[in-house]
Design a protein around this motif. Sequence first.
Motif, PDB file in Angstrom:
ATOM      1  N   TYR A 177       0.865  -1.172   0.000  1.00 55.76           N
ATOM      2  CA  TYR A 177       0.000   0.000   0.000  1.00 55.76           C
ATOM      3  C   TYR A 177       0.909   1.230   0.000  1.00 55.76           C
ATOM      4  O   TYR A 177       1.816   1.327   0.834  1.00 55.76           O
ATOM      5  CB  TYR A 177      -0.891   0.024   1.246  1.00 55.76           C
ATOM      6  N   SER A 270       4.008   7.443   2.054  1.00 55.68           N
ATOM      7  CA  SER A 270       3.343   6.525   2.978  1.00 55.68           C
ATOM      8  C   SER A 270       3.401   5.141   2.334  1.00 55.68           C
ATOM      9  O   SER A 270       3.037   4.987   1.167  1.00 55.68           O
ATOM     10  CB  SER A 270       1.880   6.914   3.205  1.00 55.68           C
ATOM     11  N   TRP A 337      -0.972   1.074  11.176  1.00 55.18           N
ATOM     12  CA  TRP A 337      -1.961   1.796  10.381  1.00 55.18           C
ATOM     13  C   TRP A 337      -2.492   3.032  11.107  1.00 55.18           C
ATOM     14  O   TRP A 337      -2.788   4.050  10.467  1.00 55.18           O
ATOM     15  CB  TRP A 337      -3.118   0.868  10.003  1.00 55.18           C
ATOM     16  N   LYS A 338      -2.554   2.984  12.420  1.00 53.39           N
ATOM     17  CA  LYS A 338      -2.958   4.193  13.159  1.00 53.39           C
ATOM     18  C   LYS A 338      -1.881   5.271  13.044  1.00 53.39           C
ATOM     19  O   LYS A 338      -2.185   6.460  12.921  1.00 53.39           O
ATOM     20  CB  LYS A 338      -3.242   3.849  14.621  1.00 53.39           C
ATOM     21  N   GLU A 340       0.229   5.508  10.504  1.00 57.84           N
ATOM     22  CA  GLU A 340       0.148   5.957   9.108  1.00 57.84           C
ATOM     23  C   GLU A 340      -0.990   6.960   8.933  1.00 57.84           C
ATOM     24  O   GLU A 340      -0.850   7.970   8.234  1.00 57.84           O
ATOM     25  CB  GLU A 340      -0.069   4.759   8.184  1.00 57.84           C
ATOM     26  N   ARG A 341      -2.121   6.659   9.557  1.00 56.49           N
ATOM     27  CA  ARG A 341      -3.268   7.571   9.443  1.00 56.49           C
ATOM     28  C   ARG A 341      -2.942   8.939  10.003  1.00 56.49           C
ATOM     29  O   ARG A 341      -3.249   9.970   9.402  1.00 56.49           O
ATOM     30  CB  ARG A 341      -4.479   6.974  10.175  1.00 56.49           C
ATOM     31  N   PHE A 342      -2.297   8.973  11.182  1.00 53.81           N
ATOM     32  CA  PHE A 342      -1.977  10.261  11.792  1.00 53.81           C
ATOM     33  C   PHE A 342      -0.965  11.031  10.942  1.00 53.81           C
ATOM     34  O   PHE A 342      -1.103  12.245  10.751  1.00 53.81           O
ATOM     35  CB  PHE A 342      -1.427  10.053  13.201  1.00 53.81           C
ATOM     36  N   SER A 343       0.030  10.347  10.411  1.00 52.22           N
ATOM     37  CA  SER A 343       1.026  11.017   9.570  1.00 52.22           C
ATOM     38  C   SER A 343       0.386  11.544   8.292  1.00 52.22           C
ATOM     39  O   SER A 343       0.706  12.647   7.839  1.00 52.22           O
ATOM     40  CB  SER A 343       2.161  10.045   9.238  1.00 52.22           C
ATOM     41  N   TRP A 344      -0.509  10.750   7.697  1.00 51.63           N
ATOM     42  CA  TRP A 344      -1.250  11.186   6.508  1.00 51.63           C
ATOM     43  C   TRP A 344      -2.129  12.389   6.842  1.00 51.63           C
ATOM     44  O   TRP A 344      -2.187  13.369   6.096  1.00 51.63           O
ATOM     45  CB  TRP A 344      -2.096  10.008   6.014  1.00 51.63           C
ATOM     46  N   PHE A 345      -2.814  12.337   7.991  1.00 51.78           N
ATOM     47  CA  PHE A 345      -3.676  13.433   8.431  1.00 51.78           C
ATOM     48  C   PHE A 345      -2.872  14.720   8.613  1.00 51.78           C
ATOM     49  O   PHE A 345      -3.261  15.785   8.139  1.00 51.78           O
ATOM     50  CB  PHE A 345      -4.356  13.035   9.742  1.00 51.78           C
ATOM     51  N   ASN A 348      -1.717  16.162   5.246  1.00 54.12           N
ATOM     52  CA  ASN A 348      -2.802  16.831   4.532  1.00 54.12           C
ATOM     53  C   ASN A 348      -3.237  18.116   5.218  1.00 54.12           C
ATOM     54  O   ASN A 348      -3.636  19.081   4.558  1.00 54.12           O
ATOM     55  CB  ASN A 348      -3.995  15.882   4.400  1.00 54.12           C
ATOM     56  N   ASN A 384      -2.475  11.203  19.657  1.00 56.97           N
ATOM     57  CA  ASN A 384      -1.699  10.562  18.591  1.00 56.97           C
ATOM     58  C   ASN A 384      -0.250  11.006  18.605  1.00 56.97           C
ATOM     59  O   ASN A 384       0.655  10.217  18.342  1.00 56.97           O
ATOM     60  CB  ASN A 384      -2.338  10.853  17.227  1.00 56.97           C
TER      61      ASN A 384
END
Length: 394
Positions: A177, A270, A337-338, A340-345, A348, A384
């Motif tokens: 991914y 990511s 994945w949590k 990854e989500r925070f880094s992506w958030f 953005n 986070n």
Amino acid sequence: MKTQVVIIGAGPSGLLLGQLLQNAGIGNVILERQSPDYVLERIRAGILEQGTVDLLREAGVAKRMDAEGLVHEGVEFLFDGRRIPVPLKELTGGKTVMVYGQTEVTRDLMEARKEAEGVSFYNVGNVQLFDLKGDSPYVTFEKHGETCRIDCDFIAGCDGFHGVSRQAIPGDILREYERVYPFGWLGLLSDTPPVNHELIYAHHERGFVLCNQRSLTRSRYYLQVPLTDGVEAWSDDRFWSELKRRLPQALADKLVTGHSLEKSIAPLRSFVVEPMQYGNLFLVGDAAHIVPPTGAKGLNLAASDVNYLYRILRKVYFEGRRDLLESYSPMALRRVWKGERFSWFMTNLLHDFAGQNEFDRKMQQADREYYLGSRAGLTTIAENYVGLPFEEVR
């Protein structure tokens, strides 16, 4: 040669796993293709979650970190000229982060391994992994022109994104991914006092800014730049001038500039692979996942993997709990994945994207206003940022 665990890679994750296993009496050998000096020259992140700090203390390598590391009880965000503090300690029930460079973590772990007389081989080549699904896994490598073999029970692949460990897993087993971001971070390290006592994450129409620090006299600054830029296009003077343009005047006036000790441009990505285990091989850290640095999760997610693998191996060797081996990948991935989500958030939230349409800009602005304008939003960021709790291995 025979040991219980072969660890491929002598970065902080490999060394931390080795130290924890060594302290527990579980034999291990570390293999590294580079020299110790090369490993120490890699300048990386320096923000440690509470869980990472606790794990380093458990490994017995925290003396210098506790003496020299800088505890931070908050961070600041800058949007539309407003400075918004995020009181981490207050919002998380007492948790903080520690600023202590990854280079120093690695140095401390190297010294501890030397004192413990742990076995490490540096400058090795042609590392190959065999019988990963069988009862007799082993690793071969070349050293001084000779081929060596180590028989073992388990292999920990801590050798990073470009290492051999992930490549040893059949392609039809792994699922990848990935998201590649259309900009990079230009970083500059200097022996200058930080511009602010807390870290600053800033959004500006000219691009994102991060004001970081390594100590009270050493600072690390980052600017969002196009991927087409080269480091050679950025003189020190140009960097400092652009940084000042992106900061509020009050901060720009306080900024102390100086000669760069290191300057580089890092692309943002990511990346996650599933599963993180194949037979007796376990992927750890960057071998399995990469995060953009915006959330300060790279080293911390690697430490999270180490935590789970170490505790599982302890139970395997001391309690005969081989049933736990298959739990490593799903347990590690839940936290990965949590992160990854925070880094992506965060990426953005803080960056402008080329080609972004007006709807996306409005949604981005709504996110900023909500997360930085309500206690619930600030608490989500704080929880986070200091690091989500580890699951218990049982």
